[in-house]
Design a protein around this motif. Structure first.
Motif, PDB file in Angstrom:
ATOM      1  N   SER A   1      10.818 -13.782  35.308  1.00  0.00           N
ATOM      2  CA  SER A   1       9.481 -13.535  34.787  1.00  0.00           C
ATOM      3  C   SER A   1       9.024 -12.142  35.195  1.00  0.00           C
ATOM      4  CB  SER A   1       8.518 -14.569  35.355  1.00  0.00           C
ATOM      5  OG  SER A   1       7.211 -14.070  35.332  1.00  0.00           O
ATOM      6  N   ASP A   2       8.071 -11.579  34.461  1.00  0.00           N
ATOM      7  CA  ASP A   2       7.516 -10.279  34.831  1.00  0.00           C
ATOM      8  C   ASP A   2       6.012 -10.348  34.997  1.00  0.00           C
ATOM      9  OD1 ASP A   2       9.642  -8.233  34.963  1.00  0.00           O
ATOM     10  OD2 ASP A   2      10.116  -9.035  32.983  1.00  0.00           O
ATOM     11  N   CYS A   3       5.454 -11.550  35.114  1.00  0.00           N
ATOM     12  CA  CYS A   3       3.991 -11.633  35.179  1.00  0.00           C
ATOM     13  C   CYS A   3       3.446 -10.892  36.400  1.00  0.00           C
ATOM     14  CB  CYS A   3       3.520 -13.080  35.153  1.00  0.00           C
ATOM     15  SG  CYS A   3       4.087 -14.058  36.533  1.00  0.00           S
ATOM     16  N   PHE A   4       4.217 -10.860  37.489  1.00  0.00           N
ATOM     17  CA  PHE A   4       3.731 -10.181  38.700  1.00  0.00           C
ATOM     18  C   PHE A   4       3.860  -8.665  38.622  1.00  0.00           C
ATOM     19  CE2 PHE A   4       3.271 -14.278  40.493  1.00  0.00           C
ATOM     20  CZ  PHE A   4       2.403 -14.128  41.555  1.00  0.00           C
ATOM     21  N   LEU A   5       4.572  -8.165  37.609  1.00  0.00           N
ATOM     22  CA  LEU A   5       4.594  -6.706  37.414  1.00  0.00           C
ATOM     23  C   LEU A   5       3.197  -6.211  37.055  1.00  0.00           C
ATOM     24  CD1 LEU A   5       7.694  -5.369  35.463  1.00  0.00           C
ATOM     25  CD2 LEU A   5       6.862  -4.657  37.702  1.00  0.00           C
ATOM     26  N   SER A   6       2.323  -7.138  36.659  1.00  0.00           N
ATOM     27  CA  SER A   6       0.944  -6.757  36.330  1.00  0.00           C
ATOM     28  C   SER A   6       0.247  -6.152  37.550  1.00  0.00           C
ATOM     29  CB  SER A   6       0.174  -7.979  35.834  1.00  0.00           C
ATOM     30  OG  SER A   6       0.268  -9.019  36.789  1.00  0.00           O
ATOM     31  N   LEU A   7       0.762  -6.417  38.745  1.00  0.00           N
ATOM     32  CA  LEU A   7       0.178  -5.805  39.949  1.00  0.00           C
ATOM     33  C   LEU A   7       0.326  -4.282  39.903  1.00  0.00           C
ATOM     34  CD1 LEU A   7       1.365  -8.192  42.809  1.00  0.00           C
ATOM     35  CD2 LEU A   7      -0.795  -8.182  41.624  1.00  0.00           C
ATOM     36  N   ALA A   8       1.271  -3.803  39.115  1.00  0.00           N
ATOM     37  CA  ALA A   8       1.492  -2.350  39.020  1.00  0.00           C
ATOM     38  C   ALA A   8       0.221  -1.633  38.597  1.00  0.00           C
ATOM     39  CB  ALA A   8       2.616  -2.055  38.034  1.00  0.00           C
ATOM     40  N   HIS A   9      -0.624  -2.325  37.854  1.00  0.00           N
ATOM     41  CA  HIS A   9      -1.880  -1.709  37.405  1.00  0.00           C
ATOM     42  C   HIS A   9      -2.761  -1.345  38.601  1.00  0.00           C
ATOM     43  CE1 HIS A   9      -5.538  -0.859  35.334  1.00  0.00           C
ATOM     44  NE2 HIS A   9      -6.157  -1.841  35.954  1.00  0.00           N
TER      45      HIS A   9
ATOM     46  N   TYR B   1      -5.689 -14.039  34.429  1.00  0.00           N
ATOM     47  CA  TYR B   1      -6.078 -13.999  35.844  1.00  0.00           C
ATOM     48  C   TYR B   1      -6.411 -12.605  36.373  1.00  0.00           C
ATOM     49  CZ  TYR B   1      -4.513 -18.811  35.925  1.00  0.00           C
ATOM     50  OH  TYR B   1      -4.376 -20.150  35.669  1.00  0.00           O
ATOM     51  N   LEU B   2      -5.833 -11.552  35.758  1.00  0.00           N
ATOM     52  CA  LEU B   2      -6.035 -10.209  36.327  1.00  0.00           C
ATOM     53  C   LEU B   2      -6.711  -9.242  35.349  1.00  0.00           C
ATOM     54  CD1 LEU B   2      -2.626  -9.706  38.189  1.00  0.00           C
ATOM     55  CD2 LEU B   2      -4.697 -10.794  39.014  1.00  0.00           C
ATOM     56  N   GLY B   3      -6.955  -9.680  34.160  1.00  0.00           N
ATOM     57  CA  GLY B   3      -7.677  -8.825  33.220  1.00  0.00           C
ATOM     58  C   GLY B   3      -6.772  -8.116  32.227  1.00  0.00           C
ATOM     59  N   ARG B   4      -7.398  -7.582  31.191  1.00  0.00           N
ATOM     60  CA  ARG B   4      -6.645  -7.003  30.078  1.00  0.00           C
ATOM     61  C   ARG B   4      -5.776  -5.813  30.497  1.00  0.00           C
ATOM     62  NH1 ARG B   4      -7.580  -2.975  26.792  1.00  0.00           N
ATOM     63  NH2 ARG B   4      -9.587  -2.584  27.771  1.00  0.00           N
ATOM     64  N   LYS B   5      -6.350  -4.945  31.356  1.00  0.00           N
ATOM     65  CA  LYS B   5      -5.607  -3.726  31.716  1.00  0.00           C
ATOM     66  C   LYS B   5      -4.345  -4.035  32.505  1.00  0.00           C
ATOM     67  CE  LYS B   5      -9.230  -0.296  31.547  1.00  0.00           C
ATOM     68  NZ  LYS B   5     -10.365   0.217  32.345  1.00  0.00           N
ATOM     69  N   ALA B   6      -4.349  -5.150  33.222  1.00  0.00           N
ATOM     70  CA  ALA B   6      -3.171  -5.514  34.020  1.00  0.00           C
ATOM     71  C   ALA B   6      -2.112  -6.197  33.155  1.00  0.00           C
ATOM     72  CB  ALA B   6      -3.582  -6.430  35.163  1.00  0.00           C
ATOM     73  N   SER B   7      -2.450  -6.505  31.915  1.00  0.00           N
ATOM     74  CA  SER B   7      -1.537  -7.328  31.116  1.00  0.00           C
ATOM     75  C   SER B   7      -0.474  -6.530  30.347  1.00  0.00           C
ATOM     76  CB  SER B   7      -2.341  -8.183  30.139  1.00  0.00           C
ATOM     77  OG  SER B   7      -2.865  -7.364  29.124  1.00  0.00           O
ATOM     78  N   HIS B   8      -0.475  -5.186  30.526  1.00  0.00           N
ATOM     79  CA  HIS B   8       0.513  -4.384  29.780  1.00  0.00           C
ATOM     80  C   HIS B   8       1.864  -4.411  30.485  1.00  0.00           C
ATOM     81  CE1 HIS B   8      -2.758  -3.246  27.278  1.00  0.00           C
ATOM     82  NE2 HIS B   8      -3.396  -2.625  28.255  1.00  0.00           N
ATOM     83  N   VAL B   9       2.373  -5.612  30.631  1.00  0.00           N
ATOM     84  CA  VAL B   9       3.591  -5.828  31.402  1.00  0.00           C
ATOM     85  C   VAL B   9       4.764  -5.025  30.843  1.00  0.00           C
ATOM     86  CG1 VAL B   9       5.236  -7.602  32.035  1.00  0.00           C
ATOM     87  CG2 VAL B   9       2.809  -8.080  32.196  1.00  0.00           C
ATOM     88  N   ARG B  10       4.844  -4.931  29.519  1.00  0.00           N
ATOM     89  CA  ARG B  10       5.976  -4.212  28.913  1.00  0.00           C
ATOM     90  C   ARG B  10       5.975  -2.732  29.288  1.00  0.00           C
ATOM     91  NH1 ARG B  10       7.830  -7.982  24.397  1.00  0.00           N
ATOM     92  NH2 ARG B  10       6.180  -9.506  24.507  1.00  0.00           N
ATOM     93  N   GLU B  11       4.775  -2.181  29.480  1.00  0.00           N
ATOM     94  CA  GLU B  11       4.666  -0.783  29.906  1.00  0.00           C
ATOM     95  C   GLU B  11       5.159  -0.637  31.345  1.00  0.00           C
ATOM     96  OE1 GLU B  11       3.747   1.929  28.210  1.00  0.00           O
ATOM     97  OE2 GLU B  11       3.797   0.567  26.478  1.00  0.00           O
ATOM     98  N   PHE B  12       4.771  -1.580  32.197  1.00  0.00           N
ATOM     99  CA  PHE B  12       5.179  -1.505  33.605  1.00  0.00           C
ATOM    100  C   PHE B  12       6.697  -1.681  33.725  1.00  0.00           C
ATOM    101  CE2 PHE B  12       0.806  -3.575  34.044  1.00  0.00           C
ATOM    102  CZ  PHE B  12       0.177  -2.340  34.073  1.00  0.00           C
ATOM    103  N   ILE B  13       7.262  -2.469  32.838  1.00  0.00           N
ATOM    104  CA  ILE B  13       8.720  -2.633  32.831  1.00  0.00           C
ATOM    105  C   ILE B  13       9.392  -1.289  32.609  1.00  0.00           C
ATOM    106  CG2 ILE B  13      10.616  -3.482  31.404  1.00  0.00           C
ATOM    107  CD1 ILE B  13       9.139  -6.088  31.105  1.00  0.00           C
ATOM    108  N   LYS B  14       8.851  -0.534  31.641  1.00  0.00           N
ATOM    109  CA  LYS B  14       9.442   0.781  31.324  1.00  0.00           C
ATOM    110  C   LYS B  14       9.314   1.726  32.501  1.00  0.00           C
ATOM    111  CE  LYS B  14       8.175   0.693  26.512  1.00  0.00           C
ATOM    112  NZ  LYS B  14       6.987   1.153  25.783  1.00  0.00           N
ATOM    113  N   ASN B  15       8.341   1.497  33.369  1.00  0.00           N
ATOM    114  CA  ASN B  15       8.107   2.388  34.499  1.00  0.00           C
ATOM    115  C   ASN B  15       8.935   2.040  35.731  1.00  0.00           C
ATOM    116  OD1 ASN B  15       6.447   4.366  33.633  1.00  0.00           O
ATOM    117  ND2 ASN B  15       4.729   3.851  34.959  1.00  0.00           N
TER     118      ASN B  15
END
Ligand SMILES: *[C@@H]1O[C@H](CO)[C@@H](O)[C@H](O)[C@H]1NC(C)=O
Ligand SMILES: *[C@@H]1O[C@H](CO)[C@@H](O)[C@H](O)[C@H]1NC(C)=O
Ligand SMILES: *[C@@H]1O[C@H](CO)[C@@H](O)[C@H](O)[C@H]1NC(C)=O
Length: 299
Positions: A142-150, A226-240
């Motif tokens: 899963s990548d839901c916790f990558l949302s912490l990258a925000h 749970y963390l808001g819209r800005k944290a939900s760009h998981v696909r972007e954080f994956i690329k990073n």
């Protein structure tokens, strides 16, 4: 007198330099399987020994606290699912199992995402203003916790506790050519017959599409919830994500081409090597005992 003062200043300067090399590191192990964090604990403890501060978000806090190491307990161990799994039941030679394993992993991912991101511990963490220099995270089901990258806004290092999942390799542009790289849910080697290659290709494509269209979309939804819209760009954080360290070694997990930012670190958990005892009687009861223990290894 003057030289003395100069030396004094120099020493202070050197002490200051050595201190500024310590980093504040966040490590995230959201999966509800203990083995996935255990293999990297020596690495985390090694970082604290070097003077770095490590904050670990996981379901498995240390039983004895150590300096520079802070646990944020997601509290997932109360989930009935984190139980002892009989590995012998997970028969990897069963075709159906191979294909459907990804659904099982996805089911577990939903669980760790929902309980972890909604937990009080994580919600409180999100409210702090702590700054981190680095985020280390296990890339598994899963990548839901990558949302912490925000929130963290620091370079991301991925870890894989097993051979990289078919969807993990893709994002680092690491080859997953199905003619000679077996899907890690299958028990094939790098020498497959034509039919095995066909099966390997179909199963790998299924796993990759399922992850891309089902698991990642749900990760985004849960992160938004749970963390808001800005944290939900998981696909972007994956690329990073900058680099992937994998718990593999070509002698055991087959040789395969690796791009420079995918690095095999198999054996990193091994501590001081002890010599084997001179005489060891492998009696039947001893072997039976060992096999019995294997069967109750936590998943
Ligand atoms: C590590 O944590 C300690 C105690 O919270 C703090 O005093 C120190 O500044 C931290 N170091 C870094 C590099 O953030
Ligand atoms: C994910 O977990 C939530 C909360 O436990 C549950 O309501 C939902 O049905 C689950 N979804 C799937 C696809 O398992
Ligand atoms: C990706 O990393 C770059 C460079 O560190 C940063 O500028 C950018 O904001 C990051 N993108 C996201 C979506 O975090």
């Amino acid at each position: 007198m003057k030289t003395f003062r100069f030396q004094y200043v120099l020493i202070l300067f050197i002490i200051h330099l050595s201190q500024s090399y310590a980093y504040n590191i966040l490590a995230v192990f959201p999966h509800l399987g203990k083995s996935h964090i255990d293999v990297f604990l020596p690495l985390m403890k090694g970082l604290t020994n070097k003077g770095h501060n490590v904050t670990i978000i996981s379901n498995f806090p240390l039983s004895k606290p150590i300096p520079n190491y802070r646990d944020i307990d997601l509290g997932g161990t109360s989930q009935a699912f984190v139980d002892v799994i009989d590995m012998a039941q997970l028969d990897a030679s069963n075709r159906i199992y191979k294909v459907l394993n990804t659904l099982f992993l996805s089911y577990m991912a939903n669980m760790s995402c929902e309980t972890g991101l909604s937990s009080k511990a994580l919600q409180n963490f999100m409210k702090t203003k702590e700054k981190y220099d680095l985020m280390i995270i296990e890339l598994f089901n899963s990548d839901c916790f990558l949302s912490l990258a925000h929130k963290i806004k620091a370079p991301i290092i991925g870890l894989s506790s097993c051979t990289p999942m078919p969807w993990t390799s893709e994002r680092f542009a690491n080859p997953t050519h199905t003619a000679y790289i077996p899907n890690n849910n299958m028990d094939y080697s790098d020498k497959m017959t034509f039919l095995e290659r066909v099966e390997n290709t179909v199963v790998t494509l299924f796993h990759q599409y399922h992850y891309e269209y089902f698991t990642l979309s749900r990760d985004e939804q849960i992160a938004r919830k749970y963390l808001g819209r800005k944290a939900s760009h998981v696909r972007e954080f994956i690329k990073n994500s900058s680099i992937l360290l994998t718990n593999t070694h070509f002698t055991l997990t087959l040789p395969r081409p690796l791009v420079p930012n995918v690095v095999e670190i198999g054996g990193i958990h091994i501590g001081k090597v002890r010599t084997l005892p001179k005489v060891r009687k492998y009696t039947n009861s001893y072997l039976k005992d060992q096999v019995g223990r294997l069967k109750t290894t936590p998943f």
